[in-house]
Design an enzyme around this catalytic site. Sequence first.
Site, PDB file in Angstrom:
ATOM      1  N   ASP A  13     -15.777   8.452   1.444  1.00  0.00           N
ATOM      2  CA  ASP A  13     -15.453   7.257   0.743  1.00  0.00           C
ATOM      3  C   ASP A  13     -15.656   6.981  -0.754  1.00  0.00           C
ATOM      4  O   ASP A  13     -15.851   6.060  -1.128  1.00  0.00           O
ATOM      5  CB  ASP A  13     -16.148   6.029   1.408  1.00  0.00           C
ATOM      6  CG  ASP A  13     -16.087   6.185   2.945  1.00  0.00           C
ATOM      7  OD1 ASP A  13     -14.922   6.247   3.468  1.00  0.00           O
ATOM      8  OD2 ASP A  13     -16.969   6.253   3.799  1.00  0.00           O
ATOM      9  N   LYS A  16     -11.415   9.516  -3.000  1.00  0.00           N
ATOM     10  CA  LYS A  16     -10.563  10.571  -3.436  1.00  0.00           C
ATOM     11  C   LYS A  16      -9.037  10.372  -3.408  1.00  0.00           C
ATOM     12  O   LYS A  16      -8.360  10.784  -4.001  1.00  0.00           O
ATOM     13  CB  LYS A  16     -10.671  11.554  -2.253  1.00  0.00           C
ATOM     14  CG  LYS A  16     -12.223  12.082  -2.251  1.00  0.00           C
ATOM     15  CD  LYS A  16     -12.383  13.297  -1.350  1.00  0.00           C
ATOM     16  CE  LYS A  16     -12.415  12.721   0.020  1.00  0.00           C
ATOM     17  NZ  LYS A  16     -13.417  11.648   0.361  1.00  0.00           N
TER      18      LYS A  16
END
Length: 431
Positions: A13, A16
């Site tokens: 989280d 990316k």
Amino acid sequence: MANVTIIGTQWGDEGKGKVVDLYAEKAQVIVRFQGGNNAGHTLVVKGEKTILHLIPSGILHNHKLCILGNGMVIDPQVLIMEIERLRVRGLLPDNTRLLVSDRAHVIMPYHRSIDLARESHLLHKIGTTGRGIGPCYEDKVNRQGIRICDLMDEDVFRQILMANLEEKNFYLTRRFQMEPLDGEKIFAEYLAHADYIRPFVADTSFILAEEIKKGRKILFEGAQGAHLDIDHGTYPYVTSSNTASGSAATGSGVGPGAMNNVMGICKAYTTRVGEGPFPTELCDDTGQYLQEAGREFGSTTGRKRRCGWLDLCLVNQAIRNSGIGGLCLTKLDVLTGLEKINICTGYRMESGETINNVPAGMKILSQCKPIYETLDGWSGQISDARSLDELPKNTRKYIERIEVLTGVEVVLVSVGPSREETIVLKNPFLP
């Protein structure tokens, strides 16, 4: 020409999806090399939000080849739903921009059933997504998995499916008192899935080798984060695949010599979904502020993320394990408005000893207390900044301190959720 591997440095989280989307503009080929639809990448382009679970983020760019590598586990139903949603938006007009490895493994209904049943019966929850990821990887390692190439062959598929169902139904009915799964129903359903995805299936390892020979720029996209790695993460609170950069070679079928630059995605604070020790977790108003300001809900599960200060013990271990040469700092704007900001630079153990690494044992890690360095915060929106000079002085100090404490250059700074709200400091595809 340099190729680039992108991984998360925390528990996933980290943002990316946005970074892959940005770097995909510089690449010709984008490859996802591990995981399944237990990961989710959220992208905001021109105010429109897109959430992808399997297809690489680069699909939002025209004329890019996106590949689902052999290291992935693929739920055909989820893949088809993603393809259809992209087609409705005109983002996938034909079959030439998306390829699926014929060696990737297939998530079956019994994988999901086993995943959910196990988690519901555990006294100490792992916090899986219930998508069948772990059981699918188990079958892969146990040499009884169904690969995409097996799904394409009706006779082979039936043989493996029925043999597996005999064992899985015994397990589900005897261990969990569940109803057995209908093999013929599954067979018919998955044959329809096979017909749909057949045009996308290819020997992607061979195609990647040809692309590399042509000098194409390749972007290798990881899922989850370094500390969810099955070997190097906070085991057992991890995923079922290798999320470190070394997995990019095995999970895509190219040699490690093709991996030139590794970029680590680092959120400006730390979050975690699910269970497991979290030394810098904030169970107070500041943690609530980070959760709300950062909209910290899982894009896959919708679960609220636990929030805490930036933990550089985690980040530095990821840097060591994956050979990270550049950091992409994300969600820096979320820290705006905080009077003081802490950075964890080490842990104090129950014995009083101080360490800078992440212990392997979860009992030890759960007893570790963070050692903080405190910096002054900043106020005012920073989302309009497009260079470091446009950031407040204290914001720049925060970035500089991260570089000093990690020994790695910050090459990108995200100051908002959209593609445009980014300060790009270096092109990782340049030698």
